[in-house]
Design an enzyme around this catalytic site. Structure first.
Site, PDB file in Angstrom:
ATOM      1  N   HIS A 103       0.797  -1.226   0.000  1.00  0.00           N
ATOM      2  CA  HIS A 103       0.000   0.000   0.000  1.00  0.00           C
ATOM      3  C   HIS A 103       0.832   1.279   0.000  1.00  0.00           C
ATOM      4  O   HIS A 103       0.271   2.370  -0.110  1.00  0.00           O
ATOM      5  CB  HIS A 103      -0.968  -0.008   1.192  1.00  0.00           C
ATOM      6  CG  HIS A 103      -2.306   0.566   0.861  1.00  0.00           C
ATOM      7  ND1 HIS A 103      -3.456   0.266   1.566  1.00  0.00           N
ATOM      8  CD2 HIS A 103      -2.692   1.422  -0.101  1.00  0.00           C
ATOM      9  CE1 HIS A 103      -4.480   0.915   1.051  1.00  0.00           C
ATOM     10  NE2 HIS A 103      -4.041   1.641   0.039  1.00  0.00           N
TER      11      HIS A 103
ATOM     12  N   ASP B 150      -9.917  -0.480   3.783  1.00  0.00           N
ATOM     13  CA  ASP B 150      -8.753  -1.140   4.386  1.00  0.00           C
ATOM     14  C   ASP B 150      -9.086  -1.616   5.795  1.00  0.00           C
ATOM     15  O   ASP B 150      -9.819  -0.945   6.526  1.00  0.00           O
ATOM     16  CB  ASP B 150      -7.589  -0.129   4.447  1.00  0.00           C
ATOM     17  CG  ASP B 150      -6.223  -0.782   4.524  1.00  0.00           C
ATOM     18  OD1 ASP B 150      -6.102  -1.866   5.119  1.00  0.00           O
ATOM     19  OD2 ASP B 150      -5.262  -0.193   4.003  1.00  0.00           O
TER      20      ASP B 150
ATOM     21  N   HIS C  46      -6.714  -1.708   7.893  1.00  0.00           N
ATOM     22  CA  HIS C  46      -5.722  -0.964   8.675  1.00  0.00           C
ATOM     23  C   HIS C  46      -5.840   0.537   8.397  1.00  0.00           C
ATOM     24  O   HIS C  46      -6.292   0.955   7.322  1.00  0.00           O
ATOM     25  CB  HIS C  46      -4.317  -1.438   8.313  1.00  0.00           C
ATOM     26  CG  HIS C  46      -4.142  -2.926   8.437  1.00  0.00           C
ATOM     27  ND1 HIS C  46      -4.392  -3.787   7.386  1.00  0.00           N
ATOM     28  CD2 HIS C  46      -3.769  -3.689   9.483  1.00  0.00           C
ATOM     29  CE1 HIS C  46      -4.172  -5.033   7.783  1.00  0.00           C
ATOM     30  NE2 HIS C  46      -3.791  -5.005   9.052  1.00  0.00           N
TER      31      HIS C  46
ATOM     32  N   ASP D 204      -3.233   2.677   8.150  1.00  0.00           N
ATOM     33  CA  ASP D 204      -2.104   3.201   7.368  1.00  0.00           C
ATOM     34  C   ASP D 204      -1.830   4.649   7.752  1.00  0.00           C
ATOM     35  O   ASP D 204      -1.492   5.480   6.908  1.00  0.00           O
ATOM     36  CB  ASP D 204      -2.373   3.074   5.864  1.00  0.00           C
ATOM     37  CG  ASP D 204      -2.504   1.625   5.429  1.00  0.00           C
ATOM     38  OD1 ASP D 204      -2.124   0.732   6.211  1.00  0.00           O
ATOM     39  OD2 ASP D 204      -2.998   1.374   4.319  1.00  0.00           O
TER      40      ASP D 204
ATOM     41  N   HIS E 201       4.154   0.776   4.227  1.00  0.00           N
ATOM     42  CA  HIS E 201       2.772   0.512   3.804  1.00  0.00           C
ATOM     43  C   HIS E 201       1.784   0.800   4.932  1.00  0.00           C
ATOM     44  O   HIS E 201       0.586   0.970   4.669  1.00  0.00           O
ATOM     45  CB  HIS E 201       2.616  -0.919   3.275  1.00  0.00           C
ATOM     46  CG  HIS E 201       2.558  -2.002   4.313  1.00  0.00           C
ATOM     47  ND1 HIS E 201       1.968  -3.222   4.077  1.00  0.00           N
ATOM     48  CD2 HIS E 201       3.039  -2.079   5.588  1.00  0.00           C
ATOM     49  CE1 HIS E 201       2.077  -3.994   5.158  1.00  0.00           C
ATOM     50  NE2 HIS E 201       2.725  -3.316   6.076  1.00  0.00           N
TER      51      HIS E 201
ATOM     52  N   ASP F  19      -7.607  -1.970  -0.605  1.00  0.00           N
ATOM     53  CA  ASP F  19      -6.711  -2.987  -0.059  1.00  0.00           C
ATOM     54  C   ASP F  19      -7.535  -4.256   0.098  1.00  0.00           C
ATOM     55  O   ASP F  19      -8.566  -4.255   0.775  1.00  0.00           O
ATOM     56  CB  ASP F  19      -6.167  -2.514   1.298  1.00  0.00           C
ATOM     57  CG  ASP F  19      -5.082  -3.406   1.866  1.00  0.00           C
ATOM     58  OD1 ASP F  19      -5.197  -4.641   1.719  1.00  0.00           O
ATOM     59  OD2 ASP F  19      -4.139  -2.888   2.490  1.00  0.00           O
TER      60      ASP F  19
ATOM     61  N   ASP G  34      -7.185  -6.709   1.874  1.00  0.00           N
ATOM     62  CA  ASP G  34      -7.380  -7.199   3.237  1.00  0.00           C
ATOM     63  C   ASP G  34      -8.582  -6.549   3.914  1.00  0.00           C
ATOM     64  O   ASP G  34      -8.916  -6.880   5.053  1.00  0.00           O
ATOM     65  CB  ASP G  34      -6.117  -7.060   4.080  1.00  0.00           C
ATOM     66  CG  ASP G  34      -5.746  -5.630   4.457  1.00  0.00           C
ATOM     67  OD1 ASP G  34      -6.619  -4.745   4.490  1.00  0.00           O
ATOM     68  OD2 ASP G  34      -4.550  -5.397   4.744  1.00  0.00           O
TER      69      ASP G  34
ATOM     70  N   GLU H  98      -1.982  -5.080  -2.107  1.00  0.00           N
ATOM     71  CA  GLU H  98      -1.758  -6.112  -1.090  1.00  0.00           C
ATOM     72  C   GLU H  98      -2.249  -7.500  -1.482  1.00  0.00           C
ATOM     73  O   GLU H  98      -2.489  -8.345  -0.616  1.00  0.00           O
ATOM     74  CB  GLU H  98      -2.350  -5.695   0.260  1.00  0.00           C
ATOM     75  CG  GLU H  98      -1.777  -4.400   0.833  1.00  0.00           C
ATOM     76  CD  GLU H  98      -0.363  -4.526   1.390  1.00  0.00           C
ATOM     77  OE1 GLU H  98       0.162  -5.651   1.447  1.00  0.00           O
ATOM     78  OE2 GLU H  98       0.214  -3.476   1.771  1.00  0.00           O
TER      79      GLU H  98
END
Length: 304
Positions: free
Chosen positions: A104, A127, A129, A131, A144, A230, A232, A276
Site C-alpha cells: 500500500h 482497508d 488498517h 495506514d 505501507h 486494499d 485485506d 496487497e
C-alpha cells in the site's frame, strides 16, 4: 462508464515485511482483469510495470530520514515519484489510471499523480488498517502502514514534497472498514479531521449506508475522488491471499455493493488502485480474481 483505462503495475514489496505482494500485479492480470473490463465495454490498455528495486540489493535503513524509522525510505520515494509521473501522464493522455500493487505504500505516488493539477481530491481508503502511522509512531518501520499519513503530510512526511499531497484535505478523506489499528495511529486518527468507519460501524449501520456516506464526504467540494482498495478489507475467508489478513472483514456481497456505489459516482472517480494481493498466500488465485470482479463492479458491471 465509457472510457479507456490504462493499467499500471507496481510490483512493490519494499513497504512490508512479508514477501510476495510484488507478484500482485501479475496475479491480477492473470485473474482476468482485461476481460472483466472488456465485457462491460471498457477498453483496457496495459502500461506495463514500473521498475522496483529488489530489497535484497538495498539497505533498508540507508535512506534520508532524520527523525523516526521508515524502511527503504529512499527506494520508496524513487518508486512513488515514478508512479506519480506515470499516473499524471495517463491523465494527459485522457485515460483513467488503474494502479495494481504491490503493497500500500504505492498509494503515496498514485494520489500525488491524481492530484497533479492541484485540484481538490477526495480519498476513500477501503482497508482493515489505518495506514496512519508516521516514522515517529510506527512499531515496524514499514511504509505501507504510513501511506495515508504520508499523503496528508503528517510527522516526518511534512518536509517531503514527494509524499505530501496538499490537494488532499483531511475533511475529504475516509477510511472504511477499520479493524486493526496501532496505538500511535489511533491517536493520530482521533486528532485528525478524517472520517474513519470501523467494521463495527458497518455491522451496526450496513455497508451501503456507510459507503454512501463516505462518498458524500469524499466528494464534498472536491474535483474528484481516488479509491484505494486494499484486499485485506475483505474477510480472509473471501480473500486469503493478502499480506496482512485480519479476521472479521466485509463479505463478498458487501464488497461488491460498495463498488457498485462507487460506480454510481463514476463521473467523479479520478483514479483507483488495488493493493496487497499476495499470490504466495492465495488459494488458486482466488483473491486476484476477486479483485478483478470488484474492479468491474466499480466500473459499472451489474446483474441487470
Amino acid at each position: 462508464m465509457q472510457q479507456q483505462v490504462r493499467v499500471l503495475g507496481v510490483p512493490m514489496d519494499l513497504g512490508a515485511d512479508r514477501r510476495g505482494v510484488d507478484m500482485g500485479p501479475s496475479a491480477i492480470r492473470y485473474g482476468g482483469l482485461a476481460d472483466q473490463l472488456s465485457d462491460i465495454g471498457i477498453d483496457c490498455i496495459d502500461g506495463g510495470d514500473i521498475a522496483v528495486p529488489r530489497p535484497e540489493e538495498r539497505d533498508p535503513d540507508a535512506g534520508g530520514l532524520e527523525n523516526g524509522h521508515a524502511k527503504f525510505f529512499k527506494e520508496t520515494k524513487e518508486v512513488c515519484e515514478d508512479v506519480t509521473t506515470a499516473v499524471d501522464a495517463t491523465f494527459q493522455e485522457g485515460r483513467f489510471p488503474l494502479v495494481l500493487g504491490g503493497d500500500h505504500s504505492i498509494g503515496i505516488g498514485t494520489i500525488a499523480g491524481a492530484a497533479r493539477d492541484d485540484e481538490e481530491l477526495g480519498v476513500i481508503w477501503f482497508d482493515a488498517h489505518g495506514d496512519f502511522n508516521t516514522p515517529e509512531t510506527t512499531p515496524s518501520g514499514n511504509i505501507h502502514g504510513m501511506s495515508l499519513a504520508a499523503v496528508l503530510g503528517l510527522g516526518a512526511f511534512s518536509d517531503h514534497e514527494w509524499a505530501h499531497t496538499p490537494a488532499v484535505n483531511e475533511e475529504n478523506v475516509v477510511i472504511v472498514g477499520l479493524r486493526d489499528v496501532d496505538d500511535g495511529e489511533r491517536r493520530l486518527i482521533e486528532e485528525s479531521d478524517i472520517t474513519a468507519y470501523t467494521m463495527s460501524d458497518i455491522d451496526a449501520r450496513s455497508a451501503p449506508a456507510i459507503v454512501d456516506e463516505a462518498l458524500d464526504i469524499a466528494t464534498d467540494g472536491t474535483d474528484g475522488i481516488h479509491v484505494s482498495l486494499d484486499l485485506d478489507w475483505l474477510d480472509p475467508t473471501e480473500a486469503p491471499g493478502v499480506g496482512t489478513p485480519v479476521r472479521g472483514g466485509v463479505s463478498y456481497r458487501e464488497a461488491h455493493i460498495a463498488m457498485e456505489y462507487v460506480a454510481e459516482h463514476h463521473d467523479q472517480l479520478r483514479s483507483m488502485e488495488l493493493v496487497e494481493v499476495n499470490p504466495i498466500l492465495d488459494e488458486h488465485n482466488r483473491t486476484a480474481e476477486l479483485a478483478c470482479e470488484l474492479v468491474a463492479s466499480a466500473f459499472g458491471k451489474r446483474v441487470l
